[in-house]
Design a protein around this motif. Structure first.
Motif, PDB file in Angstrom:
ATOM      1  N   TRP A 208       8.394   3.400  18.025  1.00  0.00           N
ATOM      2  CA  TRP A 208       9.109   2.609  17.008  1.00  0.00           C
ATOM      3  C   TRP A 208       8.266   1.408  16.581  1.00  0.00           C
ATOM      4  N   THR A 209       7.613   0.757  17.539  1.00  0.00           N
ATOM      5  CA  THR A 209       6.789  -0.411  17.223  1.00  0.00           C
ATOM      6  C   THR A 209       5.561  -0.026  16.414  1.00  0.00           C
ATOM      7  N   VAL A 210       4.900   1.062  16.799  1.00  0.00           N
ATOM      8  CA  VAL A 210       3.700   1.491  16.071  1.00  0.00           C
ATOM      9  C   VAL A 210       4.054   1.917  14.652  1.00  0.00           C
ATOM     10  N   VAL A 211       5.153   2.651  14.507  1.00  0.00           N
ATOM     11  CA  VAL A 211       5.583   3.077  13.167  1.00  0.00           C
ATOM     12  C   VAL A 211       5.891   1.859  12.304  1.00  0.00           C
ATOM     13  N   GLY A 212       6.574   0.870  12.864  1.00  0.00           N
ATOM     14  CA  GLY A 212       6.849  -0.353  12.107  1.00  0.00           C
ATOM     15  C   GLY A 212       5.586  -1.102  11.732  1.00  0.00           C
ATOM     16  N   TRP A 213       4.608  -1.135  12.642  1.00  0.00           N
ATOM     17  CA  TRP A 213       3.351  -1.815  12.340  1.00  0.00           C
ATOM     18  C   TRP A 213       2.599  -1.114  11.212  1.00  0.00           C
ATOM     19  N   VAL A 214       2.574   0.230  11.244  1.00  0.00           N
ATOM     20  CA  VAL A 214       1.901   0.973  10.174  1.00  0.00           C
ATOM     21  C   VAL A 214       2.616   0.761   8.850  1.00  0.00           C
ATOM     22  N   ASP A 215       3.946   0.782   8.870  1.00  0.00           N
ATOM     23  CA  ASP A 215       4.705   0.538   7.634  1.00  0.00           C
ATOM     24  C   ASP A 215       4.395  -0.838   7.048  1.00  0.00           C
ATOM     25  N   SER A 216       4.373  -1.849   7.907  1.00  0.00           N
ATOM     26  CA  SER A 216       4.103  -3.206   7.423  1.00  0.00           C
ATOM     27  C   SER A 216       2.686  -3.346   6.878  1.00  0.00           C
ATOM     28  N   PHE A 217       1.776  -2.504   7.340  1.00  0.00           N
ATOM     29  CA  PHE A 217       0.399  -2.545   6.842  1.00  0.00           C
ATOM     30  C   PHE A 217       0.256  -1.783   5.531  1.00  0.00           C
ATOM     31  N   VAL A 218       1.011  -0.693   5.378  1.00  0.00           N
ATOM     32  CA  VAL A 218       0.845   0.184   4.209  1.00  0.00           C
ATOM     33  C   VAL A 218       1.620  -0.323   3.002  1.00  0.00           C
ATOM     34  N   TRP A 219       2.870  -0.765   3.201  1.00  0.00           N
ATOM     35  CA  TRP A 219       3.741  -1.072   2.071  1.00  0.00           C
ATOM     36  C   TRP A 219       3.192  -2.150   1.132  1.00  0.00           C
ATOM     37  N   PRO A 220       2.499  -3.181   1.598  1.00  0.00           N
ATOM     38  CA  PRO A 220       1.960  -4.164   0.635  1.00  0.00           C
ATOM     39  C   PRO A 220       0.997  -3.564  -0.387  1.00  0.00           C
ATOM     40  N   PHE A 221       0.398  -2.400  -0.073  1.00  0.00           N
ATOM     41  CA  PHE A 221      -0.523  -1.773  -1.016  1.00  0.00           C
ATOM     42  C   PHE A 221       0.188  -0.852  -2.009  1.00  0.00           C
ATOM     43  N   VAL A 222       1.482  -0.618  -1.808  1.00  0.00           N
ATOM     44  CA  VAL A 222       2.251   0.238  -2.704  1.00  0.00           C
ATOM     45  C   VAL A 222       2.923  -0.634  -3.762  1.00  0.00           C
ATOM     46  N   PRO A 223       2.727  -0.333  -5.048  1.00  0.00           N
ATOM     47  CA  PRO A 223       3.375  -1.148  -6.103  1.00  0.00           C
ATOM     48  C   PRO A 223       4.891  -1.171  -5.936  1.00  0.00           C
ATOM     49  N   ASN A 224       5.496  -2.279  -6.347  1.00  0.00           N
ATOM     50  CA  ASN A 224       6.949  -2.433  -6.191  1.00  0.00           C
ATOM     51  C   ASN A 224       7.722  -1.331  -6.903  1.00  0.00           C
ATOM     52  N   ALA A 225       7.185  -0.846  -8.015  1.00  0.00           N
ATOM     53  CA  ALA A 225       7.892   0.179  -8.777  1.00  0.00           C
ATOM     54  C   ALA A 225       8.024   1.483  -8.003  1.00  0.00           C
ATOM     55  N   TYR A 226       7.186   1.675  -6.985  1.00  0.00           N
ATOM     56  CA  TYR A 226       7.217   2.918  -6.210  1.00  0.00           C
ATOM     57  C   TYR A 226       7.753   2.716  -4.800  1.00  0.00           C
ATOM     58  N   GLN A 227       8.311   1.554  -4.514  1.00  0.00           N
ATOM     59  CA  GLN A 227       8.944   1.321  -3.229  1.00  0.00           C
ATOM     60  C   GLN A 227      10.224   2.155  -3.141  1.00  0.00           C
TER      61      GLN A 227
END
Length: 252
Positions: A39-58
């Protein structure tokens, strides 16, 4: 006649509860720690990846757009916080980069980038160190023995069994001056997970038709079991240990 007290003490309720708690903890702790780590690793990867995804595609923006909401201030706006989607995006992106890197254009771009990094003193050291670690963990860990061989060792007239590791390269071949050489892992008996790394002239090796697993069983059994034969007095776990020889070729 006086009745003697029972010499065997009775376990109290507290002792039984304590033992049950310890037994339950042994079962729950590994499962709980594993789930927490995932759960912690998945959350860490999500927090690293999502800033690179444009808001329109969140995911939250996409879902509310489908529902007809345009702003978080809308009364029916739905908040979405789903773990794991960032991991999926990361895996797809990594596979795409790997596919591109295997092509001609990707290899050319990679060589250009490595040449650029190679001219930066501090960055060069960091990059080379990280690259060596990544190659060791993700590439060399997949390497296994695929051939068994025999050779004269430790002297002429005495034969030993070994596992062919890879072709010897670089300075070792140049300094030896014996022509093509092969790296061979020579296991010990009865524990073949330890042994010696020796470099033989390729012409001095005789490849065997038996599989690496059969050769490992031969070493473990001290010559009692040959390919196709069975020995009832072999210790339990011989098959499992022979499998480890293939997956973990060199352990001191």
């Amino acid at each position: 006649m006086t009745k003697l007290p029972d010499p065997t003490p009775r376990r109290g309720l507290f002792t039984g509860m304590r033992n049950n708690f310890i037994a339950g903890l042994v079962v729950i702790a590994p499962i709980g720690l594993t789930l927490w780590l995932i759960w912690t690793v998945v959350g860490w990867v999500d927090s690293f990846v999502w800033p690179f995804v444009p808001n329109a595609y969140q995911p939250e923006e996409l879902l509310n757009r489908v529902l007809g909401y345009t702003s978080p201030s809308d009364p029916g706006w739905v908040e979405v916080n789903v773990r794991g989607i960032g991991v999926i995006i990361f895996l797809i992106f990594t596979m795409f980069v790997g596919w591109m890197g295997k092509g001609l254009l990707g290899r050319s771009f990679l060589r250009w980038g490595e040449g650029l990094v190679g001219r930066m003193p501090v960055v060069r050291s960091i990059y080379n160190g990280v690259k060596q670690i990544a190659e060791t963990v993700f590439v060399q860990s997949e390497t296994t023995f695929d051939k068994a061989c025999m050779f004269e060792y430790p002297r002429k007239g005495i034969w030993a069994i070994g596992f062919i590791s890879t072709s010897t390269k670089g300075e070792l071949v140049e300094k030896a001056g014996t022509g093509p050489m092969t790296s061979v892992f020579v296991p010990t008996t009865p524990n073949p997970t330890s042994g010696f790394l020796l470099f033989f002239p390729t012409k001095d090796l005789i490849e065997l038709d038996m599989s690496v697993e059969d050769a490992a069983k031969l070493v473990i059994s001290a010559g009692l079991v040959y390919p196709g034969e069975q020995a009832d007095d072999l210790p339990a776990g011989v098959d499992e240990l022979a499998g480890k020889i293939i997956k973990q070729p060199m352990q001191d």
